[in-house]
Design an enzyme around this catalytic site. Sequence first.
Site, PDB file in Angstrom:
ATOM      1  N   ARG A  39      -5.412 -12.001   1.831  1.00 51.31           N
ATOM      2  CA  ARG A  39      -5.403 -12.814   0.602  1.00 51.31           C
ATOM      3  C   ARG A  39      -4.452 -13.992   0.798  1.00 51.31           C
ATOM      4  NH1 ARG A  39      -4.428  -7.907  -3.582  1.00 51.31           N
ATOM      5  NH2 ARG A  39      -2.779  -7.544  -2.040  1.00 51.31           N
ATOM      6  N   TYR A 157      -7.333   9.921   5.073  1.00 49.75           N
ATOM      7  CA  TYR A 157      -6.127   9.092   4.964  1.00 49.75           C
ATOM      8  C   TYR A 157      -4.951   9.777   5.657  1.00 49.75           C
ATOM      9  CZ  TYR A 157      -1.999   6.832   3.060  1.00 49.75           C
ATOM     10  OH  TYR A 157      -0.784   6.200   2.939  1.00 49.75           O
ATOM     11  N   PRO A 187       7.178   6.760   3.742  1.00 46.40           N
ATOM     12  CA  PRO A 187       7.497   6.896   2.318  1.00 46.40           C
ATOM     13  C   PRO A 187       6.640   7.966   1.636  1.00 46.40           C
ATOM     14  CG  PRO A 187       6.866   4.628   2.923  1.00 46.40           C
ATOM     15  CD  PRO A 187       6.432   5.530   4.019  1.00 46.40           C
ATOM     16  N   VAL A 190       5.226   5.654  -3.879  1.00 48.27           N
ATOM     17  CA  VAL A 190       5.787   4.312  -4.097  1.00 48.27           C
ATOM     18  C   VAL A 190       4.866   3.582  -5.076  1.00 48.27           C
ATOM     19  CG1 VAL A 190       6.553   2.156  -3.048  1.00 48.27           C
ATOM     20  CG2 VAL A 190       6.596   4.270  -1.705  1.00 48.27           C
TER      21      VAL A 190
END
Length: 258
Positions: A39, A157, A187, A190
């Site tokens: 993006r 995943y 992590p 989050v």
Amino acid sequence: MVSIQDQIVLVTGASSGIGAACARAFAQTGAKLVLTARRFDRLQQLAQTLEQEFKTQIYPLQLDVCDRSQVEGVLKALPEPWQAVDILINNAGLSRGLDKVHQGSVQDWEEMIDTNIKGLLYMTRLLVPGMVDRGRGHIINIGSIAGHQAYPGGAVYCATKAAVRTLSAGLKMDLLGTPVRVSEIDPGIVETEFSQVRFHGDTERAKRVYESTTPLTADDIAEVVVFCTTRPPHVNVSEIVVLATDQAAATMVHRRSV
């Protein structure tokens, strides 16, 4: 704390979330930034903001890490002053869906595998040889608690993040005897756009992931990333698992009664 002022830091997936937070955190150190993302409009806006706020040099690049030929072309075409990347933050990654494997979307699988594993490999293969030749460098791979613990609906995943963990370990072995360091940051929960991406833009479903709990922020992870890169050269922070206080395991999150 070792200064990384004027070192070149390349961050993938820098237009939002942990990537954008890393860009801000490194801008504060005086490092020069190569920021990549798909993006480009958001990336340019971030670059302009950081340049104005911190007076640092930033080179934004529109880049899809899944596209090997694009990665090769874009990185090889970097202007000479930007080619000697000192720190690579392999942050670009995503999750899609929470389907059982036997009911899952093959397209979702391919997107996760292409981004989380192959994209990381493409970036690493292109940039690490230069680090070895120059005798300095640091690779930070953003993994996940999901790479340590599978959970229902997240098999693919979790497998991609387990691959990040194994690749990080193997890369450290391959680079043994060189000054190039490898760190993996894993992590837990989050609060970023992660869940919106996972649920294909379903904002309400994404909000429920973080309801009645206090998750980590992208800034929390960026602070850890910068910590790793500012240790003395003989110190390699190999792996850090970062969980919110309200999280004990991948699927164990404390939620307060309303």
